[in-house]
Design a protein around this motif. Structure first.
Motif, mmCIF file in Angstrom:
data_model
loop_
_atom_site.group_PDB
_atom_site.id
_atom_site.type_symbol
_atom_site.label_atom_id
_atom_site.label_comp_id
_atom_site.label_asym_id
_atom_site.label_seq_id
_atom_site.Cartn_x
_atom_site.Cartn_y
_atom_site.Cartn_z
ATOM 1 N N ALA A 143 -9.855 7.024 -49.712
ATOM 2 C CA ALA A 143 -8.522 7.438 -49.258
ATOM 3 C C ALA A 143 -8.350 7.292 -47.745
ATOM 4 C CB ALA A 143 -8.228 8.872 -49.701
ATOM 5 N N PRO A 144 -9.319 7.709 -46.917
ATOM 6 C CA PRO A 144 -9.169 7.482 -45.470
ATOM 7 C C PRO A 144 -9.072 6.009 -45.099
ATOM 8 C CG PRO A 144 -10.871 9.107 -45.881
ATOM 9 C CD PRO A 144 -10.492 8.544 -47.212
ATOM 10 N N ALA A 145 -9.806 5.144 -45.804
ATOM 11 C CA ALA A 145 -9.744 3.706 -45.510
ATOM 12 C C ALA A 145 -8.361 3.148 -45.833
ATOM 13 C CB ALA A 145 -10.813 2.962 -46.305
ATOM 14 N N ILE A 146 -7.800 3.545 -46.975
ATOM 15 C CA ILE A 146 -6.446 3.108 -47.330
ATOM 16 C C ILE A 146 -5.442 3.665 -46.335
ATOM 17 C CG2 ILE A 146 -4.616 3.316 -49.067
ATOM 18 C CD1 ILE A 146 -6.765 3.239 -51.225
ATOM 19 N N ALA A 147 -5.629 4.919 -45.926
ATOM 20 C CA ALA A 147 -4.709 5.546 -44.976
ATOM 21 C C ALA A 147 -4.722 4.823 -43.630
ATOM 22 C CB ALA A 147 -5.064 7.019 -44.785
ATOM 23 N N LEU A 148 -5.911 4.451 -43.149
ATOM 24 C CA LEU A 148 -6.000 3.748 -41.864
ATOM 25 C C LEU A 148 -5.246 2.424 -41.911
ATOM 26 C CD1 LEU A 148 -7.103 3.361 -39.005
ATOM 27 C CD2 LEU A 148 -9.210 2.464 -40.012
ATOM 28 N N GLY A 149 -5.383 1.685 -42.993
ATOM 29 C CA GLY A 149 -4.717 0.389 -43.091
ATOM 30 C C GLY A 149 -3.240 0.472 -43.383
ATOM 31 N N SER A 150 -2.788 1.567 -44.024
ATOM 32 C CA SER A 150 -1.398 1.633 -44.504
ATOM 33 C C SER A 150 -0.511 2.586 -43.737
ATOM 34 C CB SER A 150 -1.386 2.058 -45.983
ATOM 35 O OG SER A 150 -2.145 1.196 -46.783
ATOM 36 N N ILE A 426 0.410 11.809 -48.318
ATOM 37 C CA ILE A 426 -0.999 12.210 -48.438
ATOM 38 C C ILE A 426 -1.277 12.742 -49.834
ATOM 39 C CG2 ILE A 426 -2.758 13.807 -47.610
ATOM 40 C CD1 ILE A 426 -2.089 11.505 -45.691
ATOM 41 N N ILE A 427 -0.383 13.564 -50.337
ATOM 42 C CA ILE A 427 -0.550 14.121 -51.684
ATOM 43 C C ILE A 427 -0.576 12.990 -52.709
ATOM 44 C CG2 ILE A 427 0.546 15.544 -53.464
ATOM 45 C CD1 ILE A 427 1.615 17.305 -51.136
ATOM 46 N N ASN A 443 -11.233 13.525 -43.140
ATOM 47 C CA ASN A 443 -11.358 12.129 -42.703
ATOM 48 C C ASN A 443 -10.008 11.422 -42.660
ATOM 49 O OD1 ASN A 443 -14.280 11.748 -42.295
ATOM 50 N ND2 ASN A 443 -14.431 12.236 -44.463
ATOM 51 N N ILE A 444 -9.106 11.782 -43.565
ATOM 52 C CA ILE A 444 -7.755 11.225 -43.510
ATOM 53 C C ILE A 444 -7.072 11.644 -42.214
ATOM 54 C CG2 ILE A 444 -5.440 11.308 -44.544
ATOM 55 C CD1 ILE A 444 -6.754 11.528 -47.279
ATOM 56 N N ALA A 445 -7.198 12.924 -41.872
ATOM 57 C CA ALA A 445 -6.578 13.434 -40.647
ATOM 58 C C ALA A 445 -7.122 12.735 -39.405
ATOM 59 C CB ALA A 445 -6.787 14.947 -40.540
#
Length: 469
Positions: A143-150, A426-427, A443-445
């Motif tokens: 999830a953090p990896a997807i969040a960083l890219g998106s 995020i949810i 890690n997402i934050a």
């Protein structure tokens, strides 16, 4: 009392949104609560029809094409197999040992090319899950990896990104999506580099502790997310890489062509007779983006002729998928308009405007506060600019600050505290990945709050020292 009513309604909006209640209902209800608590109950219905609904309608009038075309383009990219082709190519190029980088780059390429972040999350998750399993990297880092890219630099910092956040300031500042390109690139590099360093450090720490992917009941069920693309069953579709990349190149290229080549050389005097109140120069940034998305959607349809499983279903799903996001954001804008109409808002406005003599810092604070409260970068950005945009533009002009720089700082600021735990994106991401806040949110934050905040500070410092570039 009016100021207290605003604070109470904002806290309730944040709490109830975190609990999963839709802002389509929360926004008017919390706006009504603020009006009642401020002692203006007799004006409740006029405020609803003339303030809330007028602001909601004006927002849809201004941005509906971008939401609709963006969602349609993303669905066409996903169902045509173009998204899968790009992700698989990156996987083959970098190899399994670079699983995190593969996921980040795949998400970044797709979102920068105009694909909705929700569609990207659905499309990339099956690939990311496979890569992380093969590399034995903890699933909690997917999830953090997807969040960083998106959710970060391709949404707010990279010049030319067709994300709705990058389009919102256009009508307030008379800018375009390529505003402050040099600073945007610098901010993007900071977010990307720091994000990758953090994720790689978490990977190494997990390996040192003997933690691998783990055993999980993997699922793609996204509970209660009405109107978002469901990518199940589409992961095996693909197309040649060159054709898959072409629509993404067209979105950025055509946008740049009309922004810098076609529109600046045109004279708009012929519009004055029918559109006397319109300033065409403030609309060309939006027109360029609309043209780019329309032509790219048409290109995708033509590229897939004879290969579509069900083109009608893809088009309908994409179009309908735009409805919930735009009405959610528009409702938040309506809420903001009501709050701005209350007497207590003047105290809040003055506090924000006077937080610093530097308009860039003041603007950054306002965008962060409102994005954090609403849990939405586009919602917070829209509310802030609807209520304070004219003030910030005047402050910028008086201080000799370029509107382009104000544009970039506003957009990057809205992409920091928007991803607090109650954020709908995020949810949704955690639901898609089958993870919990406890497993992945820290890690997402780091990806969506801490790294963008560092990049924002750098951009403000550089912009203050050297101006827009």
């Amino acid at each position: 009392m009016s100021t207290l009513s605003i604070v109470v309604s904002l806290l309730l909006l944040m709490f109830l949104a975190y609990r999963g209640y839709t802002v389509l209902l929360l926004a008017p209800l919390m706006a009504a609560l603020a009006v009642i608590l401020s002692g203006d109950m007799v004006l409740l219905l006029p405020i609803y029809t003339e303030t809330f609904m007028r602001a909601l309608g004006n927002y849809i009038l201004a941005f509906f094409p971008v939401f609709l075309l963006g969602a349609l383009f993303g669905q066409l990219m996903a169902d045509s197999g173009a998204a899968t082709a790009i992700a698989k190519w990156i996987e083959r190029t970098l190899g399994a040992k670079h699983a995190i980088l593969t996921v980040v780059l795949a998400c970044a390429i797709l979102t920068y090319g105009g694909v909705s972040l929700f569609v990207v999350a659905f499309a990339i998750y099956p690939i990311a899950k496979s890569l992380f399993q093969d590399a034995d990297i903890p699933k909690r880092l997917v999830a953090p990896a997807i969040a960083l890219g998106s959710f970060t630099f391709t949404m707010t910092a990279l010049p030319g990104t067709p994300a709705i956040q990058n389009a919102i300031p256009i009508k307030f500042y008379g800018t375009n999506t390529f505003a402050a390109p040099g600073l945007g690139v610098i901010g993007s590099l900071i977010i990307f580099a720091l994000g990758m360093l953090w994720l790689r450090s978490r990977e190494r720490a997990a390996r040192a502790q003997g933690e691998g992917y783990g055993i999980h009941a993997d699922t793609l069920e996204a509970k209660g997310q009405v109107g978002e693309a469901d990518m199940r069953g589409d992961a095996q579709r693909s197309m040649p890489l060159v054709l898959a990349l072409l629509p993404l190149v067209l979105v950025i290229g055509i946008n740049a062509l009309f922004t810098y080549g076609v529109f600046p050389g045109m004279h708009w005097d012929f519009l004055a007779e029918r559109f006397a109140t319109m300033d065409a120069n403030k609309q060309t940034g939006m027109w360029a983006l609309i043209i780019a998305l329309v032509l790219s959607c048409a290109t995708l349809v033509l590229l897939g002729l004879g290969r579509w499983a069900n083109l009608q279903q893809t088009i309908n799903k994409g179009v309908l998928g735009s409805m919930l996001p735009i009405f959610n954001t528009a409702s938040e804008v309506g809420y903001g308009a009501v709050i701005a109409s209350l007497a207590g808002f003047a105290i809040i406005r003055d506090a924000v405007l006077n937080v610093s003599s530097n308009p860039l810092i003041s603007e950054a604070v306002a965008m962060n506060v409102l994005a954090g409260i609403t849990g939405s970068s586009s919602g917070g950005l829209s509310i802030a600019l609807q209520t304070l945009g004219a003030d910030y533009l005047k402050m910028a002009v008086d201080a000799g600050i370029s509107p382009d720089l104000m544009h970039r700082v506003a957009v990057m600021s809205a992409g920091v505290f928007d991803t607090l735990p109650h954020c709908g994106a995020i949810i949704t991401l955690l639901s898609i990945c089958g993870l919990t806040h406890r497993q992945s949110y820290l890690n997402i934050a780091m990806m969506t709050i801490v790294m963008p905040l560092i990049a924002l500070a750098a951009v403000i410092a550089l912009g203050t020292a050297f101006g827009s570039f």
